[in-house]
Design an enzyme around this catalytic site. Structure first.
Site, PDB file in Angstrom:
ATOM      1  N   GLU A  51      30.477  43.007  27.676  1.00 32.45           N
ATOM      2  CA  GLU A  51      29.387  43.923  27.338  1.00 32.45           C
ATOM      3  C   GLU A  51      28.621  44.380  28.572  1.00 32.45           C
ATOM      4  O   GLU A  51      28.114  45.507  28.626  1.00 32.45           O
ATOM      5  CB  GLU A  51      28.420  43.287  26.332  1.00 32.45           C
ATOM      6  N   PHE A 113      23.988  32.582  12.685  1.00 31.97           N
ATOM      7  CA  PHE A 113      25.061  32.653  13.680  1.00 31.97           C
ATOM      8  C   PHE A 113      24.979  33.967  14.448  1.00 31.97           C
ATOM      9  O   PHE A 113      24.860  35.030  13.857  1.00 31.97           O
ATOM     10  CB  PHE A 113      26.419  32.513  12.988  1.00 31.97           C
ATOM     11  N   GLN A 114      25.042  33.878  15.729  1.00 26.46           N
ATOM     12  CA  GLN A 114      24.954  35.037  16.641  1.00 26.46           C
ATOM     13  C   GLN A 114      23.685  35.846  16.425  1.00 26.46           C
ATOM     14  O   GLN A 114      23.688  37.062  16.566  1.00 26.46           O
ATOM     15  CB  GLN A 114      26.207  35.923  16.536  1.00 26.46           C
ATOM     16  N   LYS A 163      23.564  44.073  10.021  1.00 26.38           N
ATOM     17  CA  LYS A 163      24.886  44.346   9.461  1.00 26.38           C
ATOM     18  C   LYS A 163      24.789  44.941   8.054  1.00 26.38           C
ATOM     19  O   LYS A 163      25.497  45.898   7.724  1.00 26.38           O
ATOM     20  CB  LYS A 163      25.690  43.048   9.433  1.00 26.38           C
ATOM     21  N   MET A 479      25.480  39.920  52.486  1.00 25.22           N
ATOM     22  CA  MET A 479      24.062  40.141  52.745  1.00 25.22           C
ATOM     23  C   MET A 479      23.309  38.809  52.798  1.00 25.22           C
ATOM     24  O   MET A 479      22.408  38.619  53.620  1.00 25.22           O
ATOM     25  CB  MET A 479      23.453  41.065  51.682  1.00 25.22           C
TER      26      MET A 479
END
Lengths: 591, 170
Positions: A51, A113-114, A163, A479
Site C-alpha cells: 500500500e 479484525f483489521q 464494508k 547521507m
C-alpha cells in the site's frame, strides 16, 4: 425513481464522474465490495504490491500530471500502510484521494479484525478526511474529496467507507455542486498589496525571486519566466520548484538551501528583497532562521494564509494563487514602467554572475577511478537532454539529482521534499510513468531507498511500465554516513549495506525487469543508452559508486547560510591534477 | 500570553478531535476548552483559552481556519468581552465550620447545592478571578474535589458573532 445500486457501485460511478482514469491499490477484506464493480469500470487499476507503493505512486502520478492521484486500500494494515505516502503528499501539497475500506458499521469501535481508526490516524497528515456512514453520502463525499484535494493549497484526503456501506443498496443520486461553508480558498490577490510589492521591487537593489512548489502547483512556470525577464530579477528554484524556470535560463540560479549552490544560497543571504512565491521558508532553505537573509525585506505570496508570517515576517503579505499573483504583479510593474520607473539591478547581476562562475557545483571524476554519482547523474541529464521526468528517493542521490539534472520544464522533477520519505522513488516513478506514458521516466535512487519499496518492480514488470531506475549504489546509507563522518567524528554506526547483497542485477531479473551493472566511467554512456532502448519493461542499473563521496555544498543543520561549506573541490587547485574537472558552466549572460 | 478564542464549527462527529489534534501537534498549549451547541442547530461553539508564550495568536487562528469544519474564528479581547466560568467545589465542613463556608458562599453569591454531615458543595460562577478567589478562601477548610467548566465568553454589545452571520456561515 432512481435505480438502486450498491455503495461500491456508487463509489466507482463517483470516481468516474471525477474523470479518474488510473488508480493504485491492493484489495483486502473490508474494501472487497469496491473491487467487484471495478471489473466493469473504465478506471484502470494498477495492482501495487504494497500500500505504501500505491500511495507514493498516486503522489508521483499527481506530481507528474497535475491531476489528482488516487489510491485504494483495505482497512487496518492497508490503511496504516498508506500513511507514509499521505504524509509525504501532505508535506509537499500534492493532490491525492485515498479510499479505504473500514470494518462494517456494527463492528466499529469493537477492535474488530483489521480495524484501525483510519480517519483518526490520518488527521495530522491529510487536508481533510471522512468516515462515510451512509451509502447515500458516498457520491457527495467523493466530489468534496476531489474538490478539497485539488483546490486552494492542494493536499491529500482520505475517504474511509465501512464494508456494509459499500454493500448496501440504495437509490443513487449524483452529487450536487460542492458547497463547503468552512472552505473558501482565496485565489485572487489584494490589489493594494500587489502595488506595494511592485513599489518594493522597483526600489530594491539586490532582489531575488524565491520560487517554491506553489509555482508548479499553480501552473505558473511560464508566468514566472515572464516576470523574471520583465524585471531582470534572478530566480532561485527550491527543491520543490526545480524546473519551474528552466535551468538553462540565464535568470535561473538553481537550488538554494542545505545542499543548494553557493550563488542561490548567498544571493538570498545578501538580498535586500526576497520575492517569495508559493513557498514556505522551510528550515532546509533558511538554515538558522534568525541569521537568514537579515537585510532583506520580504514579499511573501502564498495561497495558504497560514504560511505567511509562520517562519519569517512578511513586509508585504499576499494571499493568492501564484499564477494570479504573478500576473497581477506583472501588470502593476508594466504600469510603473509605462510611467518611466525602472529597477536597477546591474551591479547585483554582475555580482551574481561572478559568484556563478567562481562557485559552480563541482566534482572530479577520475578517468580510471570509482564512479562518482554526480558524473552518472550528469550523464543521464545530458543524454536525455533534461527532457525526461526525473524521480528520486531521499538522501545524497536526491540532492545530486536536484543539483546536476538540467531541468527544462515544470513537473519533471518528482521527489519527497518535505517528509523526506526514503523508498519514494520506485513507486513514484511508476505513478509518473502511468500518468505520462510518452515521457522518458528516470528514477534516480539510492541503494537504501531502493530496498524499501523495490517490490513495485513486480507491478511495473507485469503492467509493462518501462521506467529506468538508476541506483547510485554506494553500499551505504550515504547521507547518514556523511553526517557521521562530519558530525560524529567518523564513528560509523549502522550505515553500511555492502555492495553485493542483494545482487541488484539478479533481483531485477527475478522481477522480470532488465538488470544492468556499471562500474567504470567509460561504461556509463553505453549503459544509459542500453536502458533507453528498453521500452517494454523496467530497467534497473546498479551504478557502483564511490561510497566516500559527500554531497556539497552543505549548510550544516542549525547553522547560518553564511557558513556554507563548499567542500574539498574548492580547497585544492584541481588544474594541477591530471583528473578531469567537471563543472557546470555558468549560464550565458542575459543578452 | 493567554488568549480567549471563540471558534464556530460545524456540528459533526470528530470536530473536537480535529481542533484538539491541531493544538497539540502545533505545540499550542490549551488552558481550557468548552464546547456546546448554539442557536443554530448545525453549529457548535468552542471557547478555547490558549497559552502562547512566544507566538502571535494569528498563527493559531490561521491554522484553525484551514480545518474544513471550522466556520469562523474570533479572538475575544478581555476588555471587550464577558468571560465566565462555573465551578462546583466540595469542601470539608464539619457542623462547627459549616456556617463559615455558608457565609463565604453568600459573599461570592455561590449556591450551596449539596450538604452532608461533613461536606458542603458550592456552585460558583463568574469571571475566572472570582472563581480563583473563592477557591483560595475555602482551601483552608480542605477541598475534597472540584470541577470547572472552562471559560466561556461572548463579545460585548456589537462585538461578536451575530445570529445572522452565524446562519450565513452554514
Amino acid at each position: 425513481m432512481s435505480k438502486e445500486i450498491t455503495g461500491a457501485q456508487a463509489l466507482m460511478r463517483a470516481l468516474e464522474a471525477q474523470g479518474v482514469q488510473h488508480m493504485f491499490g491492493i484489495p483486502g477484506g473490508a474494501i472487497l465490495p469496491a473491487y467487484d464493480p471495478l471489473i466493469e469500470s473504465s478506471i484502470h487499476h494498477v495492482l501495487a504490491r504494497h500500500e505504501q507503493g500505491a500511495a507514493h505512486a498516486a503522489d508521483g502520478y499527481a506530481q507528474a500530471s497535475g491531476k489528482v492521484g488516487v489510491c485504494m486500500a483495505t482497512s487496518g494494515p492497508g490503511a496504516t500502510n498508506l500513511v507514509t505516502g499521505l504524509a509525504s503528499s501532505y508535506m509537499d501539497s500534492v493532490p491525492v484521494v485515498a479510499v479505504t475500506g473500514q470494518v462494517p458499521r456494527w463492528l466499529i469501535g469493537s477492535d474488530g479484525f483489521q480495524e484501525t481508526d483510519a480517519t483518526g490516524i490520518t488527521v495530522p497528515v491529510t487536508k481533510h478526511n471522512w468516515l462515510v456512514m451512509d451509502p447515500g453520502d458516498i457520491a457527495q463525499t467523493i466530489a468534496e474529496a476531489f474538490h478539497i484535494a485539488s483546490t486552494g493549497r492542494p493536499g491529500p484526503v482520505l475517504v474511509d467507507i465501512p464494508k456494509d456501506v459499500l454493500q448496501a443498496k440504495f437509490p443513487y443520486h449524483d452529487a450536487s455542486p460542492v458547497d463547503l461553508p468552512g472552505y473558501q480558498p482565496k485565489t485572487k490577490p489584494n490589489v493594494r498589496q500587489i502595488k506595494e510589492a511592485a513599489r518594493l521591487i522597483l526600489e530594491a537593489e539586490r532582489p531575488v525571486i524565491y520560487a517554491g512548489g506553489g509555482i508548479i502547483a499553480a501552473g505558473a512556470g511560464p508566468t514566472l519566466q515572464k516576470l523574471a525577464e520583465l524585471t531582470g530579477i534572478h530566480v532561485v528554484t527550491t527543491l520543490m520548484a526545480r524546473g519551474a524556470l528552466p535551468d538553462d535560463h540565464p535568470m535561473c540560479l538553481g537550488m538554494p538551501g542545505m545542499h543548494g549552490n553557493y550563488t542561490a544560497v548567498t544571493s538570498m543571504q545578501r538580498a535586500d528583497l526576497l520575492i517569495a512565491l508559493g513557498t514556505r521558508f522551510d528550515d532546509r532553505v533558511t538554515g538558522k532562521l534568525p541569521a537568514f537573509a537579515t537585510q532583506a525585506k520580504v514579499i511573501h505570496a502564498d495561497i495558504d494564509p497560514a504560511e505567511i508570517g509562520k517562519n519569517r515576517r512578511a513586509d508585504v503579505p499576499i494571499v493568492g494563487d501564484a499564477r494570479l499573483v504573478i500576473e497581477e504583479l506583472i501588470s502593476a510593474l508594466q504600469a510603473e514602467f509605462g510611467k518611466g520607473a525602472t529597477g536597477d539591478y546591474g551591479a547585483w547581476t554582475r555580482q551574481l554572475d561572478e559568484w556563478r562562475s567562481r562557485f559552480p557545483y563541482r566534482f572530479t571524476q577520475p578517468d580510471d577511478g570509482m564512479l562518482k554519482p554526480q558524473f552518472v547523474i550528469s550523464r543521464i541529464s545530458d543524454i536525455t537532454g533534461g527532457n525526461g521526468i526525473y524521480v528520486a528517493g531521499v538522501g545524497q542521490h536526491q540532492m545530486w539529482a536536484s543539483q546536476f539534472i538540467r531541468f527544462q520544464r515544470p513537473r519533471t522533477w518528482i521527489n519527497s521534499g518535505g517528509l523526506g520519505a526514503m523508498g519514494f522513488g520506485v513507486p513514484a516513478s511508476m505513478g509518473a510513468k502511468v500518468a505520462m506514458p510518452d515521457d522518458e521516466v528516470w528514477c534516480i535512487d539510492g541503494d537504501g531507498c531502493f530496498q524499501m519499496t523495490c517490490q513495485e518492480l513486480a507491478t511495473m514488470a507485469v503492467e509493462k511500465i518501462p521506467v529506468k531506475i538508476g541506483i547510485m549504489n554506494n553500499a551505504h546509507l550515504g547521507m547518514v554516513r556523511q553526517w557521521q563522518e562530519l558530525f560524529y567524528t567518523e564513528r560509523y554506526s549502522q550505515v553500511e549495506f555492502g555492495w553485493d547483497i542483494p545482487d541488484y542485477v539478479k533481483l531485477a531479473e527475478a522481477y522480470g525487469c532488465v538488470g544492468l551493472r556499471c562500474e567504470s566511467p567509460d561504461e556509463v554512456d553505453a549503459v544509459i543508452e542500453k536502458a533507453r532502448g528498453v521500452d517494454d519493461r523496467p530497467v534497473v542499473i546498479d551504478f557502483r559508486c564511490d561510497p566516500r563521496e559527500n554531497c556539497y555544498p552543505m549548510v550544516a543543520a542549525g547553522t547560518s547560510n553564511d557558513d556554507i561549506i563548499l567542500g574539498p573541490e574548492f580547497e585544492t587547485d584541481h588544474e594541477t591534477h591530471g583528473d578531469t574537472l567537471y563543472s557546470q558552466d555558468p549560464p550565458e549572460e542575459d543578452s | 500570553m493567554k488568549h480567549t478564542v471563540s471558534i464556530l464549527v460545524e456540528n459533526k462527529p470528530g470536530v473536537l478531535m480535529r481542533v484538539s489534534s491541531l493544538f497539540s501537534r502545533r505545540g499550542y498549549n490549551i488552558h481550557s476548552l468548552a464546547v456546546g451547541t448554539t442557536e443554530v442547530p448545525d453549529v457548535s461553539r468552542m471557547t478555547v483559552v490558549v497559552d502562547l508564550p512566544d507566538k502571535p495568536l494569528e498563527h493559531v487562528t490561521k491554522q484553525l481556519h484551514k480545518l474544513i469544519n471550522v466556520l469562523k474564528v474570533i479572538e475575544l479581547e478581555p476588555t471587550a468581552s464577558v468571560v465566565r466560568e462555573l465551578m462546583l467545589i466540595k469542601v470539608h465542613a464539619e457542623p462547627q465550620t459549616r456556617s463559615q463556608v455558608f457565609e463565604l458562599a453568600e459573599v461570592f453569591r455561590a449556591n450551596i447545592v449539596d450538604v452532608t454531615t461533613d461536606s458542603v458543595t458550592a456552585e460558583v460562577s463568574g469571571p475566572p478571578e472570582k472563581i480563583a478567589a473563592f477557591e483560595d478562601l475555602v482551601r483552608s477548610y480542605g477541598i475534597i474535589e472540584l470541577v470547572k467548566t472552562g471559560r466561556i465568553a461572548l463579545g460585548r454589545g456589537e462585538r461578536g458573532i451575530k445570529d445572522r452571520q452565524l446562519r450565513a456561515a452554514v
